[in-house]
Design an enzyme around this catalytic site. Sequence first.
Site, PDB file in Angstrom:
ATOM      1  N   GLY A  39       1.017  -1.550  -0.241  1.00 43.92           N
ATOM      2  CA  GLY A  39      -0.009   0.635   0.072  1.00 43.92           C
ATOM      3  C   GLY A  39       0.743   1.438   0.089  1.00 43.92           C
ATOM      4  O   GLY A  39       2.459   1.092  -0.239  1.00 43.92           O
ATOM      5  N   VAL A  60      -2.403  -6.900   9.812  1.00 44.35           N
ATOM      6  CA  VAL A  60      -4.082  -7.640  10.011  1.00 44.35           C
ATOM      7  C   VAL A  60      -3.022  -9.214   9.748  1.00 44.35           C
ATOM      8  O   VAL A  60      -4.149  -9.820  10.555  1.00 44.35           O
ATOM      9  CB  VAL A  60      -4.971  -7.625   8.806  1.00 44.35           C
ATOM     10  CG1 VAL A  60      -4.967  -6.415   9.192  1.00 44.35           C
ATOM     11  CG2 VAL A  60      -4.379  -8.142   7.474  1.00 44.35           C
ATOM     12  N   GLY A 105     -12.834 -12.704  12.464  1.00 45.36           N
ATOM     13  CA  GLY A 105     -13.281 -12.573  14.458  1.00 45.36           C
ATOM     14  C   GLY A 105     -13.404 -11.277  14.796  1.00 45.36           C
ATOM     15  O   GLY A 105     -14.553 -11.399  15.872  1.00 45.36           O
ATOM     16  N   LYS A 108     -17.160 -10.388  13.864  1.00 41.94           N
ATOM     17  CA  LYS A 108     -18.065 -11.272  14.880  1.00 41.94           C
ATOM     18  C   LYS A 108     -18.091 -10.540  16.147  1.00 41.94           C
ATOM     19  O   LYS A 108     -19.283 -10.806  16.775  1.00 41.94           O
ATOM     20  CB  LYS A 108     -17.187 -13.332  14.944  1.00 41.94           C
ATOM     21  CG  LYS A 108     -18.155 -13.834  15.875  1.00 41.94           C
ATOM     22  CD  LYS A 108     -17.913 -15.384  15.994  1.00 41.94           C
ATOM     23  CE  LYS A 108     -17.926 -15.754  16.996  1.00 41.94           C
ATOM     24  NZ  LYS A 108     -16.935 -16.011  17.801  1.00 41.94           N
ATOM     25  N   TYR A 148      -0.854 -17.589  -3.900  1.00 40.12           N
ATOM     26  CA  TYR A 148      -1.900 -16.699  -3.985  1.00 40.12           C
ATOM     27  C   TYR A 148      -3.431 -17.295  -3.463  1.00 40.12           C
ATOM     28  O   TYR A 148      -4.395 -16.915  -3.318  1.00 40.12           O
ATOM     29  CB  TYR A 148      -1.804 -16.121  -5.049  1.00 40.12           C
ATOM     30  CG  TYR A 148      -2.514 -14.723  -5.262  1.00 40.12           C
ATOM     31  CD1 TYR A 148      -3.448 -13.367  -3.918  1.00 40.12           C
ATOM     32  CD2 TYR A 148      -3.402 -14.651  -6.097  1.00 40.12           C
ATOM     33  CE1 TYR A 148      -4.304 -12.624  -4.175  1.00 40.12           C
ATOM     34  CE2 TYR A 148      -4.201 -13.370  -6.303  1.00 40.12           C
ATOM     35  CZ  TYR A 148      -4.690 -11.824  -5.589  1.00 40.12           C
ATOM     36  OH  TYR A 148      -5.562 -11.260  -5.307  1.00 40.12           O
ATOM     37  N   LYS A 152      -6.764 -17.954  -1.517  1.00 40.48           N
ATOM     38  CA  LYS A 152      -7.563 -16.697  -1.251  1.00 40.48           C
ATOM     39  C   LYS A 152      -9.252 -18.199  -1.356  1.00 40.48           C
ATOM     40  O   LYS A 152      -9.903 -17.881  -0.691  1.00 40.48           O
ATOM     41  CB  LYS A 152      -7.361 -16.380  -2.638  1.00 40.48           C
ATOM     42  CG  LYS A 152      -6.672 -14.980  -2.653  1.00 40.48           C
ATOM     43  CD  LYS A 152      -7.191 -14.326  -1.894  1.00 40.48           C
ATOM     44  CE  LYS A 152      -6.904 -12.876  -2.005  1.00 40.48           C
ATOM     45  NZ  LYS A 152      -7.658 -11.634  -0.857  1.00 40.48           N
ATOM     46  N   ARG A 189       1.861  -5.157 -12.823  1.00 42.43           N
ATOM     47  CA  ARG A 189       1.227  -6.163 -13.736  1.00 42.43           C
ATOM     48  C   ARG A 189       0.604  -4.835 -15.198  1.00 42.43           C
ATOM     49  O   ARG A 189       1.728  -4.279 -15.346  1.00 42.43           O
ATOM     50  CB  ARG A 189      -0.266  -6.086 -12.483  1.00 42.43           C
ATOM     51  CG  ARG A 189      -0.378  -6.710 -11.660  1.00 42.43           C
ATOM     52  CD  ARG A 189      -1.793  -6.862 -11.071  1.00 42.43           C
ATOM     53  NE  ARG A 189      -1.719  -6.043 -10.066  1.00 42.43           N
ATOM     54  CZ  ARG A 189      -2.382  -5.573  -9.205  1.00 42.43           C
ATOM     55  NH1 ARG A 189      -3.500  -5.929  -9.028  1.00 42.43           N
ATOM     56  NH2 ARG A 189      -2.356  -4.736  -8.080  1.00 42.43           N
TER      57      ARG A 189
HETATM   58  N1  UDP Z   1       1.674  -9.639 -18.440  1.00 36.77           N
HETATM   59  C1  UDP Z   1       2.946  -9.824 -20.036  1.00 36.77           C
HETATM   60  N2  UDP Z   1       3.838  -8.445 -20.063  1.00 36.77           N
HETATM   61  C2  UDP Z   1       4.123  -7.483 -18.500  1.00 36.77           C
HETATM   62  C3  UDP Z   1       2.959  -7.948 -17.322  1.00 36.77           C
HETATM   63  C4  UDP Z   1       2.501  -9.583 -17.698  1.00 36.77           C
HETATM   64  O1  UDP Z   1       2.389  -9.898 -21.590  1.00 36.77           O
HETATM   65  O2  UDP Z   1       4.904  -6.644 -18.124  1.00 36.77           O
HETATM   66  C5  UDP Z   1       1.601 -10.414 -18.847  1.00 36.77           C
HETATM   67  C6  UDP Z   1       0.646 -12.068 -17.776  1.00 36.77           C
HETATM   68  O3  UDP Z   1       2.230 -12.992 -18.426  1.00 36.77           O
HETATM   69  C7  UDP Z   1      -0.483 -12.561 -18.191  1.00 36.77           C
HETATM   70  C8  UDP Z   1      -1.007 -10.936 -18.534  1.00 36.77           C
HETATM   71  O4  UDP Z   1      -0.309 -10.013 -18.655  1.00 36.77           O
HETATM   72  O5  UDP Z   1      -0.965 -13.169 -19.002  1.00 36.77           O
HETATM   73  C9  UDP Z   1      -1.855 -10.452 -16.894  1.00 36.77           C
HETATM   74  O6  UDP Z   1      -1.103 -10.155 -16.308  1.00 36.77           O
HETATM   75  P1  UDP Z   1      -0.850  -9.543 -14.206  1.00 36.77           P
HETATM   76  O7  UDP Z   1       0.263  -9.564 -13.601  1.00 36.77           O
HETATM   77  O8  UDP Z   1      -1.450  -7.895 -14.861  1.00 36.77           O
HETATM   78  O9  UDP Z   1      -2.117 -10.021 -13.860  1.00 36.77           O
HETATM   79  P2  UDP Z   1      -2.741 -11.565 -13.820  1.00 36.77           P
HETATM   80  O10 UDP Z   1      -3.841 -11.079 -14.658  1.00 36.77           O
HETATM   81  O11 UDP Z   1      -1.412 -12.958 -14.457  1.00 36.77           O
HETATM   82  O12 UDP Z   1      -2.830 -11.403 -12.213  1.00 36.77           O
END
Ligand code: UDP
Length: 312
Positions: A39, A60, A105, A108, A148, A152, A189
């Site tokens: 964050g 947390v 918790g 609750k 991850y 989840k 991402r």
């Molecule tokens: N991806 C990519 N180039 C980048 C980052 C991600 O081609 O620089 C691709 C990654 O392999 C996936 C998609 O983009 O297929 C989405 O990846 P992201 O990390 O955004 O999140 P995900 O949906 O995989 O959790």
Amino acid sequence: MAKQTVLITGGAGFIGSHLCKKLLAGNYIVICLDNFITGSRANLEPLAKDKNFQLEVCNVSSTINIPGKIDYVLHCASLASPKDYLDFPIQTLKVGSLGTHNALGLAKKKKAVFMLFSTSEVYGDSLEHPQKESYWGHVNPIGVRGCYDESKRFAEAITMAYHRVHKLDTKIIRIFNTYGPGMRHNDGRVIPNFIDQALGGGNLTVYGNGKQTRSFCYIDDLVEGILRLMVSKENTPVNLGNPAEFTIIRLAELIIKLIGSKSKVIFKKLPQDDPQQRQPDINKAKKLLAWEPVVPLEDGLKRTISWFRGLN
Ligand code: UDP
């Protein structure tokens, strides 16, 4: 009527901070918990002076101790980018398991409504397309994304157990790829990476052959869906995402075009267990919440690019 209080774990993150802003504007009192592992304080700067906003720096996954009345507990804290959960797999597992247990918790004890921020990753490298809430998923528990996905999945299981055993009013959202202003430059991402690369005149790194798909939801659309589910009566998981599906290569070309950059696309190795196709079936959300996304990818990208340029 007295104001209601919403506690958000991970409130300094990308989704959490947008939600804090929207809740304050909607006349709620907001208590934001964050340990700033991913964050950012900058996300909260515009809220710091609001008398209805309170920030508590805490982890947390250790313990949550907040006095006073709380009406809603939104458990948003998580390391949501593949880059982050590969760097911090144990923290990722802990916040999904121990953190969820602690947040439940708290809900609750306070007799609060609880909402889990789950993910399309519970479907894994899906064998069904598009993904409906009824699909159980196809996940590699011991792969690098397992920290991850499985945390989840555990989080969903314990949320339903609290609902069944303690009669807690719980909600579960499964969030599909979301983007917008406020994402970190080093988030890792695909959208922040491509925008940063194109703005800097570098090459866009497409992983694999770029034919894998994602469906991208603009943050304002997601937040609207969350607020509607929060006050609904639904206790089973609901997909929230934009069903418009794009290949990653098409996304790269669109971002190059919108930025007017001379960048090229280069291909890099596909990460392990990278899901090949992802598209939410949102019929449940449409029916229950009268919700669907309204911001087309091109418009949302323009707003995001302008934020990455430092313009808004
Ligand atoms: N991806 C990519 N180039 C980048 C980052 C991600 O081609 O620089 C691709 C990654 O392999 C996936 C998609 O983009 O297929 C989405 O990846 P992201 O990390 O955004 O999140 P995900 O949906 O995989 O959790």
